[in-house]
Design an enzyme around this catalytic site. Structure first.
Site, PDB file in Angstrom:
ATOM      1  N   GLY A  14       0.830  -1.204   0.000  1.00  0.00           N
ATOM      2  CA  GLY A  14       0.000   0.000   0.000  1.00  0.00           C
ATOM      3  C   GLY A  14       0.864   1.254   0.000  1.00  0.00           C
ATOM      4  N   GLY A  17      -0.834   4.608  -0.596  1.00  0.00           N
ATOM      5  CA  GLY A  17      -1.927   4.996   0.310  1.00  0.00           C
ATOM      6  C   GLY A  17      -1.618   6.227   1.143  1.00  0.00           C
ATOM      7  CG  ASP A  18      -4.212   9.346   3.909  1.00  0.00           C
ATOM      8  OD1 ASP A  18      -3.933  10.374   3.283  1.00  0.00           O
ATOM      9  OD2 ASP A  18      -4.589   9.330   5.090  1.00  0.00           O
ATOM     10  CG  LEU A  19      -0.362   4.721   7.535  1.00  0.00           C
ATOM     11  CD1 LEU A  19      -0.988   5.522   8.666  1.00  0.00           C
ATOM     12  CD2 LEU A  19      -0.407   3.241   7.889  1.00  0.00           C
ATOM     13  NE  ARG A  48      -5.336  -2.482  -5.035  1.00  0.00           N
ATOM     14  CZ  ARG A  48      -6.513  -2.024  -4.651  1.00  0.00           C
ATOM     15  NH1 ARG A  48      -7.571  -2.745  -4.817  1.00  0.00           N
ATOM     16  NH2 ARG A  48      -6.635  -0.831  -4.098  1.00  0.00           N
ATOM     17  CE  LYS A 162       0.264  10.825  19.395  1.00  0.00           C
ATOM     18  NZ  LYS A 162       0.440  11.778  18.312  1.00  0.00           N
ATOM     19  CG  HIS A 220      -4.909   6.124  19.837  1.00  0.00           C
ATOM     20  ND1 HIS A 220      -4.017   5.223  19.322  1.00  0.00           N
ATOM     21  CD2 HIS A 220      -5.425   6.774  18.755  1.00  0.00           C
ATOM     22  CE1 HIS A 220      -3.999   5.328  17.997  1.00  0.00           C
ATOM     23  NE2 HIS A 220      -4.850   6.261  17.636  1.00  0.00           N
ATOM     24  CE  LYS A 306     -11.901  11.472  14.095  1.00  0.00           C
ATOM     25  NZ  LYS A 306     -10.488  11.851  14.152  1.00  0.00           N
ATOM     26  CE  LYS A 311      -4.055  16.186  17.723  1.00  0.00           C
ATOM     27  NZ  LYS A 311      -4.621  14.869  17.459  1.00  0.00           N
TER      28      LYS A 311
HETATM   29  C1  BG6 Z   1      -5.830   7.831  14.402  1.00  0.00           C
HETATM   30  C2  BG6 Z   1      -7.320   7.928  14.205  1.00  0.00           C
HETATM   31  O1  BG6 Z   1      -5.490   6.589  14.983  1.00  0.00           O
HETATM   32  O2  BG6 Z   1      -5.383   8.866  15.278  1.00  0.00           O
HETATM   33  C3  BG6 Z   1      -7.709   9.311  13.684  1.00  0.00           C
HETATM   34  O3  BG6 Z   1      -7.739   6.929  13.282  1.00  0.00           O
HETATM   35  C4  BG6 Z   1      -7.134  10.391  14.561  1.00  0.00           C
HETATM   36  O4  BG6 Z   1      -9.116   9.426  13.605  1.00  0.00           O
HETATM   37  C5  BG6 Z   1      -5.630  10.170  14.779  1.00  0.00           C
HETATM   38  O5  BG6 Z   1      -7.356  11.646  13.937  1.00  0.00           O
HETATM   39  C6  BG6 Z   1      -5.071  11.157  15.784  1.00  0.00           C
HETATM   40  O6  BG6 Z   1      -3.691  11.022  15.837  1.00  0.00           O
HETATM   41  P1  BG6 Z   1      -2.766  12.223  16.321  1.00  0.00           P
HETATM   42  O7  BG6 Z   1      -1.404  11.637  16.420  1.00  0.00           O
HETATM   43  O8  BG6 Z   1      -2.902  13.297  15.300  1.00  0.00           O
HETATM   44  O9  BG6 Z   1      -3.318  12.678  17.644  1.00  0.00           O
END
Ligand code: BG6
Length: 433
Positions: A14, A17-19, A48, A162, A220, A306, A311
């Site tokens: 992948g 992909g985004d990740l 792919r 972290k 988390h 969310k 944040k």
């Molecule tokens: C991801 C979640 O695991 O963690 C996301 O799928 C979320 O929805 C993200 O936004 C938050 O990560 P961080 O490191 O930005 O706090």
């Protein structure tokens, strides 16, 4: 180059992909810049469709060109796994990073195993979700066990990697001041909060199947709770015992009482996911209790949401008030401004005898040190076989066990609060929105 790391070929399923583009490749580029990649490092990007290194690497990640080879692969075709096998060098470890949708994980693992790519020097790096509930997590874990040994499996929870999360246990264990008072005799309550300003960022399909409880609380926040409640490590040498200690802490958590849980959804969510009947929560709050005598009677509240006003991820520990003293609060801030803050009480300067709050704080950013980002940490630790920051199968099962009553309760009920985007956590909790 980091000579302490073994020669590694990292295979990313992948790569487009985004990740991969948001986290994995930038982390590798940073490690390269810092000289933290192993000698003879190789990167194999699988996708792919036919793609070139130039399609994948942009800006800062361009420096990875010297390592990267991209390959088109039909993930469903066993013959392509044989071709992959031939491409891999005989020397060094191979790490398969599955940066793909959850449904694609098991089919790929079975094919890797059938092609004999599960032996010897191979490891798996897996991303959540690890199941959907307790039952599916059990199935997933046992299916993986049929193909790979547990010590080859590295389950990522980037929150555990972290810097401040890693520090919780050492900070508590290495300071006599905190070590002595880390129990129910002195602590009144613990709140672990992960508030996000962002919404679901266009991930409608993913979020409709997930919700805040599965997306953040089950992994988390439960893992941060385990780090907070476990027997603290007194020194860095005890780091390797962390998974066992976390597991012990999770095992002591009682199954959650659904009546104490809050779920809410921000206004506009249903339009965003084009499902006017969606009951998926974008905010969840759960209060847990531990059966460990050390924590008896201390409520442990996990909250996430969310589209809130800020944040922040932090662990707030409220100490008991006594006849002679005020209640202090300790805040372990995971992000942003990683650090520690203690709320003290002091005399108001001047002629009055009034008390006032005095924050005493330490902020990592004040020092010149650069904090490694969680994905850099995860990649280095996987390469050097340090498992302490990864979630073991037992831990994953325990987190689902604790939350299972809430999952079942919510599935049977349609009551959900709503909140306006941009409000504070406290407002959602007080249903004041
Ligand atoms: C991801 C979640 O695991 O963690 C996301 O799928 C979320 O929805 C993200 O936004 C938050 O990560 P961080 O490191 O930005 O706090």
């Amino acid at each position: 180059m980091n000579n302490e790391l073994p020669t590694t070929t990292l295979v990313i399923f992948g790569i487009t992909g985004d990740l991969a583009s948001r986290y994995i490749l930038p982390a590798l580029a940073k490690l390269d810049e810092l000289g933290q990649l192993p000698e003879n490092f190789r990167l194999l990007g699988l996708s792919r469709r036919q793609i070139s290194s130039e399609d994948v690497l942009k800006g800062e990640t361009s420096r990875l060109k010297k390592y990267l080879e991209t390959t088109q692969m039909d993930m469903a075709d066993p013959a392509d796994y044989q071709k992959l096998k031939e491409k891999l060098p005989a020397q060094g470890q191979k790490i398969f990073y599955l940066s793909i949708p959850p449904a694609a994980v098991m089919p790929i693992l079975r094919r890797l195993s059938a092609a004999g790519l599960n032996h010897g020097n191979t490891k798996l790096l897996l991303e959540k979700p690890f199941g959907y509930d307790l039952e599916s997590a059990r199935e997933l874990i046992s299916e993986i066990e049929e193909c790979f040994k547990e010590d080859q499996v590295y389950r990522i929870d980037h929150y555990m990697a972290k810097e401040m999360a890693q520090n919780i246990s050492v900070f508590l264990g290495s300071n006599a001041l905190f070590r002595k008072i880390w129990n129910n005799q002195f602590i009144d309550s613990i709140d672990i909060i992960a508030a996000e300003k962002i919404g679901i960022e266009g991930r409608a399909d993913f979020y409709e199947q997930t919700g805040a409880l599965r997306d953040i609380v089950q992994n988390h926040l439960m893992n941060l709770a385990a780090l907070t409640l476990m027997r603290p490590c007194g020194s860095l040498f005890e780091f390797e015992d962390m998974p066992e200690r976390r597991l012990e802490a999770l095992k002591s958590l009682k199954a959650a009482d659904p009546n104490g849980a809050v779920r809410a959804q921000y206004d506009g969510y249903q339009d965003e996911v084009s499902n006017e009947r969606s009951l998926v929560e974008t905010f969840a709050a759960v209060t847990l209790e531990s059966s460990d005598p050390r924590w008896h009677g201390v409520p442990i509240k996990l909250v996430t949401g969310k589209n809130l006003d800020t944040k922040v991820t932090e662990i707030r520990v409220r100490f008991k008030q006594t006849d002679e003293s005020q209640a202090n609060e300790l805040c372990l801030r995971i992000q942003p401004k990683e650090g520690v803050e203690i709320d003290l009480w002091a005399k108001q300067p001047g002629f009055s005898h009034d008390l006032r709050h005095l924050p005493l704080s330490f902020d990592y950013a004040q020092g010149a040190e650069r904090l490694p980002n969680a994905y850099e940490q995860v990649l280095v630790d996987a390469m050097r076989s340090r498992t302490s920051l990864f979630a073991g199968a037992g831990e994953v099962l325990e987190t689902w066990r604790v939350l299972q009553p809430i999952l079942e309760h919510w599935q049977m009920n349609s009551n959900i609060n709503t909140y306006k985007p941009g409000v504070a956590v406290e407002q959602v909790l007080e249903a004041d929105v």
